[in-house]
Scaffold this motif. Structure first.
Motif, PDB file in Angstrom:
ATOM      1  N   UNK A 163       0.753  -1.096   0.087  1.00 52.83           N
ATOM      2  CA  UNK A 163       0.010   0.098  -0.049  1.00 52.83           C
ATOM      3  C   UNK A 163       0.846   1.325  -0.008  1.00 52.83           C
ATOM      4  N   UNK A 164       2.410   1.223  -0.373  1.00 54.70           N
ATOM      5  CA  UNK A 164       3.096   2.470  -0.307  1.00 54.70           C
ATOM      6  C   UNK A 164       2.570   3.424  -1.179  1.00 54.70           C
ATOM      7  N   UNK A 165       2.417   4.697  -0.353  1.00 50.94           N
ATOM      8  CA  UNK A 165       1.887   5.660  -0.982  1.00 50.94           C
ATOM      9  C   UNK A 165       3.174   6.870  -1.304  1.00 50.94           C
ATOM     10  N   UNK A 166       2.982   7.627  -2.239  1.00 50.00           N
ATOM     11  CA  UNK A 166       4.016   8.650  -2.724  1.00 50.00           C
ATOM     12  C   UNK A 166       4.434   9.628  -1.641  1.00 50.00           C
ATOM     13  N   UNK A 167       3.532  10.089  -0.986  1.00 50.55           N
ATOM     14  CA  UNK A 167       3.693  10.993   0.076  1.00 50.55           C
ATOM     15  C   UNK A 167       4.085  10.387   1.438  1.00 50.55           C
ATOM     16  N   UNK A 168       4.741  10.759   2.535  1.00 54.17           N
ATOM     17  CA  UNK A 168       5.208  10.314   3.525  1.00 54.17           C
ATOM     18  C   UNK A 168       6.042   9.225   3.890  1.00 54.17           C
ATOM     19  N   UNK A 169       5.639   8.181   3.162  1.00 54.91           N
ATOM     20  CA  UNK A 169       6.015   6.861   3.460  1.00 54.91           C
ATOM     21  C   UNK A 169       7.595   6.783   3.264  1.00 54.91           C
ATOM     22  N   UNK A 170       8.300   7.397   2.290  1.00 58.80           N
ATOM     23  CA  UNK A 170       9.692   7.268   2.037  1.00 58.80           C
ATOM     24  C   UNK A 170      10.237   8.330   2.927  1.00 58.80           C
ATOM     25  N   UNK A 171       9.794   9.340   3.432  1.00 55.66           N
ATOM     26  CA  UNK A 171      10.308  10.260   4.110  1.00 55.66           C
ATOM     27  C   UNK A 171      10.081  10.386   5.645  1.00 55.66           C
ATOM     28  N   UNK A 172       9.313   9.995   5.901  1.00 49.57           N
ATOM     29  CA  UNK A 172       8.702  10.155   7.426  1.00 49.57           C
ATOM     30  C   UNK A 172       8.549   8.881   7.906  1.00 49.57           C
ATOM     31  N   UNK A 173       9.154   8.326   9.431  1.00 51.97           N
ATOM     32  CA  UNK A 173       8.976   7.349  10.099  1.00 51.97           C
ATOM     33  C   UNK A 173       7.804   7.457  10.949  1.00 51.97           C
ATOM     34  N   UNK A 174       6.759   6.467  10.652  1.00 51.09           N
ATOM     35  CA  UNK A 174       5.492   6.685  11.321  1.00 51.09           C
ATOM     36  C   UNK A 174       5.591   6.246  12.686  1.00 51.09           C
ATOM     37  N   UNK A 175       5.211   7.154  13.773  1.00 53.66           N
ATOM     38  CA  UNK A 175       5.312   6.472  15.118  1.00 53.66           C
ATOM     39  C   UNK A 175       4.215   5.641  15.628  1.00 53.66           C
ATOM     40  N   UNK A 176       4.582   4.707  16.538  1.00 57.97           N
ATOM     41  CA  UNK A 176       3.479   3.807  16.893  1.00 57.97           C
ATOM     42  C   UNK A 176       2.367   4.535  17.827  1.00 57.97           C
ATOM     43  N   UNK A 177       1.165   4.483  17.096  1.00 57.95           N
ATOM     44  CA  UNK A 177       0.105   5.237  17.792  1.00 57.95           C
ATOM     45  C   UNK A 177      -0.988   4.381  17.972  1.00 57.95           C
ATOM     46  N   UNK A 178      -1.716   4.558  19.184  1.00 56.57           N
ATOM     47  CA  UNK A 178      -2.685   3.927  19.659  1.00 56.57           C
ATOM     48  C   UNK A 178      -3.989   4.157  18.698  1.00 56.57           C
ATOM     49  N   UNK A 179      -4.496   3.240  18.072  1.00 50.66           N
ATOM     50  CA  UNK A 179      -5.644   3.571  16.981  1.00 50.66           C
ATOM     51  C   UNK A 179      -7.046   3.075  17.922  1.00 50.66           C
ATOM     52  N   UNK A 180      -6.980   2.775  19.295  1.00 46.27           N
ATOM     53  CA  UNK A 180      -8.190   2.516  19.905  1.00 46.27           C
ATOM     54  C   UNK A 180      -7.832   1.205  20.664  1.00 46.27           C
ATOM     55  N   UNK A 181      -8.694   0.900  21.775  1.00 46.80           N
ATOM     56  CA  UNK A 181      -8.490  -0.409  22.441  1.00 46.80           C
ATOM     57  C   UNK A 181      -7.219  -0.983  22.682  1.00 46.80           C
ATOM     58  N   UNK A 182      -6.204  -0.237  22.836  1.00 45.03           N
ATOM     59  CA  UNK A 182      -4.623  -0.567  23.140  1.00 45.03           C
ATOM     60  C   UNK A 182      -4.231  -1.231  21.575  1.00 45.03           C
ATOM     61  N   UNK A 183      -4.749  -0.987  20.631  1.00 46.06           N
ATOM     62  CA  UNK A 183      -4.184  -1.417  19.494  1.00 46.06           C
ATOM     63  C   UNK A 183      -3.556  -0.545  18.733  1.00 46.06           C
ATOM     64  N   UNK A 184      -2.009  -0.663  18.776  1.00 48.25           N
ATOM     65  CA  UNK A 184      -1.207   0.350  18.396  1.00 48.25           C
ATOM     66  C   UNK A 184      -0.543  -0.063  16.859  1.00 48.25           C
ATOM     67  N   UNK A 185      -0.539   0.857  16.143  1.00 50.42           N
ATOM     68  CA  UNK A 185       0.029   0.763  14.873  1.00 50.42           C
ATOM     69  C   UNK A 185       0.981   1.779  14.358  1.00 50.42           C
ATOM     70  N   UNK A 186       2.077   1.258  13.741  1.00 51.65           N
ATOM     71  CA  UNK A 186       3.091   2.408  13.036  1.00 51.65           C
ATOM     72  C   UNK A 186       2.929   2.462  11.586  1.00 51.65           C
ATOM     73  N   UNK A 187       1.884   3.156  11.226  1.00 47.87           N
ATOM     74  CA  UNK A 187       1.769   3.341   9.637  1.00 47.87           C
ATOM     75  C   UNK A 187       0.890   4.697   9.359  1.00 47.87           C
ATOM     76  N   UNK A 188       1.234   5.093   8.374  1.00 42.65           N
ATOM     77  CA  UNK A 188       0.846   6.706   8.032  1.00 42.65           C
ATOM     78  C   UNK A 188      -0.639   6.470   7.610  1.00 42.65           C
ATOM     79  N   UNK A 189      -1.141   5.468   7.134  1.00 43.51           N
ATOM     80  CA  UNK A 189      -2.239   5.257   6.270  1.00 43.51           C
ATOM     81  C   UNK A 189      -3.250   4.282   6.784  1.00 43.51           C
ATOM     82  N   UNK A 190      -2.971   3.863   8.181  1.00 46.79           N
ATOM     83  CA  UNK A 190      -3.668   2.794   8.957  1.00 46.79           C
ATOM     84  C   UNK A 190      -5.250   3.084   8.362  1.00 46.79           C
ATOM     85  N   UNK A 191      -6.076   4.163   8.811  1.00 45.54           N
ATOM     86  CA  UNK A 191      -7.192   4.470   8.688  1.00 45.54           C
ATOM     87  C   UNK A 191      -7.587   4.363   7.244  1.00 45.54           C
TER      88      UNK A 191
END
Lengths: 330, 397
Positions: free
Chosen positions: B297-325
């Motif tokens: 699912x790699x996108x042109x923006x962000x993916x190659x330049x910014x390291x995604x932080x591990x963020x809580x997406x609800x219920x303790x489910x943490x994901x490190x991806x810019x485009x989870x949603x």
């Protein structure tokens, strides 16, 4: 008539001053064109020795091989070395478990692939190189021309296994023996390699003898499955039949002891007790009896025969098979 | 307050070159910024493929590797900064079970000697008689006969050796046991015995586990929380069930879809996400998101330049991806082919597929829709044929 039919294959290792060790004790199975047959079992069940015996790769000294293995009407076990050398690589080919130690570390990949083409197809020089490049390309190695010049250590594990597969399929063999081809690889790479093998079988009609300990791999790939225990097939059936109704207590126990990714959490596993070390010879009864929950005195009187207690074509070597009442929920 | 907390732990190994003077020419970023916390009595499972840094991280917790940066807080004490002798004392409470049960036992020491060595070092038990009593009790707990005391490692089977390894950790009455691939060297039937043993011990002794393994099914079976590592960093962390029910990071999705399940019905129906290529070198990790070179699912923006932080997406489910949603909602397109056509098509190779797949709808292996559950054994061949036909180009949202 099957492409390969193995009857009562047995392999015994002998050494002076020691008791004979029987690794394979009467294994029979058949492989048809375009079919994938699996040999499954834990370490020490004789699955790898079976494959080596078929390829004639066991040492001549200190090994006693019995039974028959007919490939296209010829018995592989009695074939002379020269004839066998012609067959290996062109008619029969093998993919080994550890891709790094089955490649020569001081010879570039290209030379190792073209060697086979020169030996069996008489291709030389530029022609052989071109063919080698197209083989690497076929198994999904990007930039094959550069890779041909590289040495095995410069390739990743998945890439090395692809190179080995390229060498194995170089002469379009009719039977491919894969001995734990994905055990040394990570799951995502394993998925790539299994997909590649599936494609070879589908497109080329190659017969594949798949040797593995991983029942998950078997479930996805094999048409027919033989479960081996202590050198003998204890159950053989089509894969759907086997996984839906494992009938030998060993096969039944194996399936019950694997943690499944899709199973609900919190259920304890049902391990088989003991380990394969405490075996008794098949001649004196069922080798699995010491670990079996269903065992009776009857199990220790002579070798149990293969019967079909459930369905035609579903063979089970057991006097007390696990029948529907004790079935595991699917 | 969690029992064990890792805060941005980094373990970098220097790469040296030069004959007379060691010049550092680069670093292998084995673990590069991992934060996680483990509650008392919990099992934390760490999964990932070889080379992702999971073993290095486990060893770093015990300071068997030097920690380059970050903190390991155990019960209020930062282990990363402890001087050697104090750290040694702390290791009584943090024990490890190693992968290779034979390689981690001294072949020339008998079991009593192996097990009492740690006790003597930590001053447990007045004398050998007292220690022996304790060892006997522990051996019974892990299911070994008491006559094992005078025997040597080679006299035991693989499963029994692993039990000895577990007993060695247990005699020191630790709070946390780090299990590094505890069952991967064992046969499946024996694997289950050891997994059950670990679970029983946790229940009776209230242990906390950090289980490191590559086998997702094993980890899911024993863990409460699972962290998925890729190239030195956590990409997803979630309670075990949630992770299995809905993996959100593209890497986790691919990993889950690649695990073979011993059930032909499931195998025939599964949608497999095949990843391209191999793990990049941790000495020269990709910029931005570490996974962007293989991500479907790699996108042109962000993916190659910014390291995604591990963020809580609800219920303790943490994901490190810019485009989870966006991936969840299906609003971003899959940009890389999943690789199915690369292996089914005769002409295309994986690499070409990568270059040409821009904007093209990838083919996923379709569900062999509604395959009846009870089919005779002859069906597989036919089902396979179906599958190949359908791989041509059915879109996967």
């Amino acid at each position: 008539m099957s492409l390969l039919s193995v009857e009562e294959l047995s392999v015994t290792f002998t050494a002076r001053g020691r008791k004979d060790a029987t690794a394979v004790d009467g294994v029979s199975f058949a492989v048809d064109q375009g079919q994938v047959v699996g040999l499954v079992g834990e370490s020490g069940c004789g699955k790898s020795v079976t494959s080596l015996a078929l390829m004639g790769l066991l040492p001549r000294k200190g090994v006693r091989v019995g039974g028959r293995a007919e490939f296209d009407g010829q018995n592989l076990l009695t074939m002379n070395e020269r004839k066998l050398r012609d067959m290996r690589g062109s008619q029969l080919a093998m993919i080994f478990q550890d891709p790094l130690s089955s490649l020569n570390p001081v010879v570039p990949i290209g030379v190792q692939v073209t060697e086979i083409l020169e030996r069996h197809r008489g291709l030389k020089g530029e022609k052989a190189r071109k063919e080698a490049a197209s083989l690497l390309d076929r198994v999904g190695i990007p930039d094959p021309d550069r890779r041909l010049k590289e040495y095995p250590h410069q390739l990743s594990g998945g890439m090395r296994q692809r190179a080995l597969i390229a060498m194995a399929v170089a002469c379009a063999p009719r039977l491919l023996i894969a001995d734990e081809p994905t055990t040394a690889l990570d799951v995502t790479i394993q998925a790539q390699i299994l997909e590649l093998l599936k494609e070879l079988v589908d497109q080329e009609g190659t017969a594949l003898l798949m040797i593995t300990h991983d029942l998950g791999v078997v479930a996805g790939l094999c048409d027919e499955v033989n479960v081996l225990y202590a050198g003998r097939a204890v159950e053989s059936a089509g894969r759907r039949e086997l996984f839906a109704h494992p009938t030998h207590p060993y096969a039944h126990g194996l399936l019950g002891s694997i943690p499944r990714l899709d199973a609900p959490r919190g259920e304890p596993l049902n391990p088989i007790r003991g380990s394969i070390n405490d075996k008794i010879a098949w001649a004196d009864g069922c080798a699995f009896a010491p670990r079996c929950d269903h065992y009776t005195m009857e199990c220790l009187t002579g070798t149990p025969e293969l019967t079909e207690p459930r369905a035609a074509g579903h063979q089970v070597r057991c006097v007390n098979p696990v029948l529907p009442t004790a079935e595991v929920p699917a | 307050m969690s029992l064990l907390e890792l805060d941005d732990v980094k373990v970098h190994f220097p790469v040296k070159k030069g004959l007379f003077f060691d010049r550092t020419v680069g670093h292998v970023y084995a673990v590069d910024g991992v934060s996680l916390s483990i509650e008392a009595g919990q099992t934390y499972g760490l999964v990932g493929e070889s080379g992702c840094g999971k073993t290095t991280l486990g060893r770093a917790v015990l300071r068997l590797n030097d920690i380059t940066d970050g903190g390991v807080v155990f019960d209020g004490t930062d282990l990363a900064k402890l001087p050697g002798e104090e750290m040694r004392a702390f290791r009584r409470r943090l024990q490890m079970v190693f992968q290779d049960p034979l390689g981690s036992l001294n072949p020339r020491q008998n079991i009593e000697s192996i097990l009492s060595e740690g006790m003597a070092a930590h001053g447990i038990g007045k004398d050998q008689t007292e220690r022996r009593e304790k060892i006997k009790a522990i051996l019974a707990k892990v299911g070994l006969p008491s006559n094992a005391l005078s025997r040597y490692p080679h006299e035991f089977s693989g499963g029994q050796r692993q039990r000895i390894g577990i007993a060695r950790a247990l005699v020191l009455e630790p709070d946390v046991i780090i299990c590094d691939e505890p069952v991967s060297a064992l046969d499946v039937s024996v694997q289950a015995q050891v997994i059950n043993l670990l679970e029983e011990l946790q229940e009776s002794l209230g242990l906390t586990y950090l289980v490191i393994a590559h086998d997702l099914a094993v980890v899911r079976h024993i863990s409460d929380v699972i962290g998925v590592m890729y190239l030195g960093g956590l990409v997803e962390e979630a309670p075990s069930d949630a992770l299995y029910a809905g993996p959100r990071h593209p890497y986790t999705k691919a990993l889950m879809s690649a695990v073979p399940v011993p059930d032909p019905e499931v195998e025939d129906r599964r949608e497999r996400i095949l990843l391209h290529g191999d793990l990049p070198s941790p000495a020269n990790p990709p910029t931005g998101c570490r996974f962007h070179t293989r991500c479907p699912w790699v996108q042109e923006t962000k993916c190659a330049t910014e390291r995604p932080p591990l963020l809580d997406t609800g219920d303790g489910h943490k994901v490190a991806c810019h485009f989870t949603a966006e991936i969840e909602a299906g609003t971003v397109k899959q940009t890389l082919a999943t690789g199915i056509e690369a292996v089914t098509g005769t002409e295309t190779v994986a690499a070409e597929a990568v270059e040409t797949a821009e904007g093209e709808t990838p083919a996923g292996k379709p569900a062999a829709a509604g395959a009846p559950a009870e089919e005779p054994a002859t069906v597989p061949a036919q089902a396979d044929a179906d599958a190949t036909e359908q791989t041509e180009g059915s879109p996967k949202a």
